[in-house]
Design an enzyme around this catalytic site. Structure first.
Site, short mmCIF file in Angstrom:
data_model
loop_
_atom_site.label_atom_id
_atom_site.label_comp_id
_atom_site.label_asym_id
_atom_site.label_seq_id
_atom_site.Cartn_x
_atom_site.Cartn_y
_atom_site.Cartn_z
N GLU A 66 0.83 -1.23 0.00
CA GLU A 66 0.00 0.00 0.00
C GLU A 66 0.85 1.25 0.00
OE1 GLU A 66 -2.31 -0.51 3.52
OE2 GLU A 66 -3.78 -1.74 2.50
N SER A 67 2.03 1.19 -0.58
CA SER A 67 2.97 2.30 -0.43
C SER A 67 2.68 3.46 -1.39
CB SER A 67 4.38 1.76 -0.69
OG SER A 67 5.25 2.78 -1.04
N ASN A 68 2.52 4.64 -0.82
CA ASN A 68 2.35 5.84 -1.65
C ASN A 68 3.63 6.11 -2.43
OD1 ASN A 68 -0.29 6.55 -0.72
ND2 ASN A 68 0.65 7.13 1.23
#
Ligand SMILES: Cc1ncc(COP(=O)(O)O)c(C=O)c1O
Length: 321
Positions: A66-68
């Site tokens: 879920e890394s921006n």
């Protein structure tokens, strides 16, 4: 290469209407390019500049599902036609990976994914870089989260942008609040504040780390940057304010006050916050101001983005009704 080609405008800075006790301003860094934007884009534009100017033709980076940071890396890579591999920490066993949010966007942007056990990450990175070299690429590894002096520089420059906007509005800030994780964003702002000899307090609301470690890591980033750029600035660890009282049970703990804050700000201001970073930080900011009984202060909140995360946690909002 002109950086305007990477992020196309200054992000808006304006006063929110619905908070009366203090004057709360917001810096809309959720409105940078590319693909939903955020603070990671400010950092990554300098990595991309380095990559393009030095003839690298493959990007590798590391993050979570879920890394921006990974989403924006993939977006820059595809915009500049550079193949990209994301090395992602495998979620806990049996945890379903929903095809949503940032994970969906990695796929939309055609990034390649290699899953890794958390303990094996550094060897997988080394192997990947070596393999790409043998295949004839000139790969570049971007540290997770855009950490390091190149990333810190993104927020030293952002501070400069804030300084110009502050002067246009003819106000001085008493406080700047932000969500603080790896601390590079906060390090850049702390350096900017010292460079301009401004007096406001910069308060990082921790999303994960305990105060002692968080402060130290930010201080190390500050020192590393000052050394790399050879700027004579006198900053001590005591200049760094990093609050760990709003983390909840740990990184990613989305508790009721955070959900209520997100709903309230969306409804009253038309501004969407995310549940992992900015929602928690905004709640932390309001609580801090209230607990300290502060009134009439000029306060700036940095909206650092992360909007795709909202859509991973819609069930939390539904359960919170
Ligand atoms: C939306 C958002 N806000 C804030 C942060 C924290 O930034 P930093 O790691 O520079 O402290 C992150 C980091 O992942 C983020 O994605």
């Amino acid at each position: 290469m002109n950086r305007k080609e990477f992020i196309f405008r200054n992000t808006p800075l304006y006063k929110l209407d619905s908070f009366k006790t203090n004057n709360i301003y917001i810096k809309r860094d959720d409105m940078t390019d590319p693909v939903c934007g955020g603070n990671k884009a400010r950092k990554l534009q300098y990595f991309i500049e380095e990559i393009l100017n030095n003839g690298h033709n493959y990007i590798v980076t590391y993050g979570s599902k879920e890394s921006n940071h990974c989403r924006i890396t993939a977006a820059f890579a595809s915009k500049y036609n550079i193949p990209c591999t994301l090395i992602l920490a495998k979620p806990e066993r049996n945890m379903e990976i929903s095809y949503n949010g940032n994970y969906f966007l990695y796929d939309l942007l055609d990034a390649d994914i290699i899953w890794s056990e958390v303990d094996n990450v550094s060897s997988i990175i080394d192997e990947t870089m070596e393999k790409l070299g043998l295949e004839g690429y000139n790969p570049y590894f971007i540290p997770g989260g855009g950490h390091g002096p190149i990333g810190t520089h993104g927020y030293v420059k952002a501070y400069e942008e804030i300084e110009n906007q502050r002067k246009d509005l003819n106000i001085d800030f008493d406080y700047i609040f932000l969500a603080s994780g790896t601390g590079t964003t906060q390090a850049g702002l702390v350096i900017g504040n010292k460079l301009y000899e401004n007096k406001e307090k910069i308060i990082g609301i921790s999303v994960a780390r305990k105060e002692e470690r968080g402060k130290k890591v930010i201080y190390d980033s500050v020192c590393e940057y000052i050394k790399a750029k050879n700027i004579p600035l006198d900053i001590s660890e005591d200049d760094i304010i990093f609050l760990d009282s709003y983390i909840g049970e740990g990184y990613g703990d989305i508790y009721g006050n955070v959900l209520d804050t997100i709903k309230n700000v969306a409804k009253t201001e038309g501004v969407l916050l995310d549940p992992i970073y900015t929602g928690k930080a905004f709640y932390g900011m309001l609580s801090y101001l209230e607990n300290k009984n502060l009134k009439g202060k000029n306060v700036l909140f940095i909206h650092s983005g992360g909007l795709p995360l909202v859509f991973n946690y819609t069930y939390k909002f539904k359960d919170n009704k």
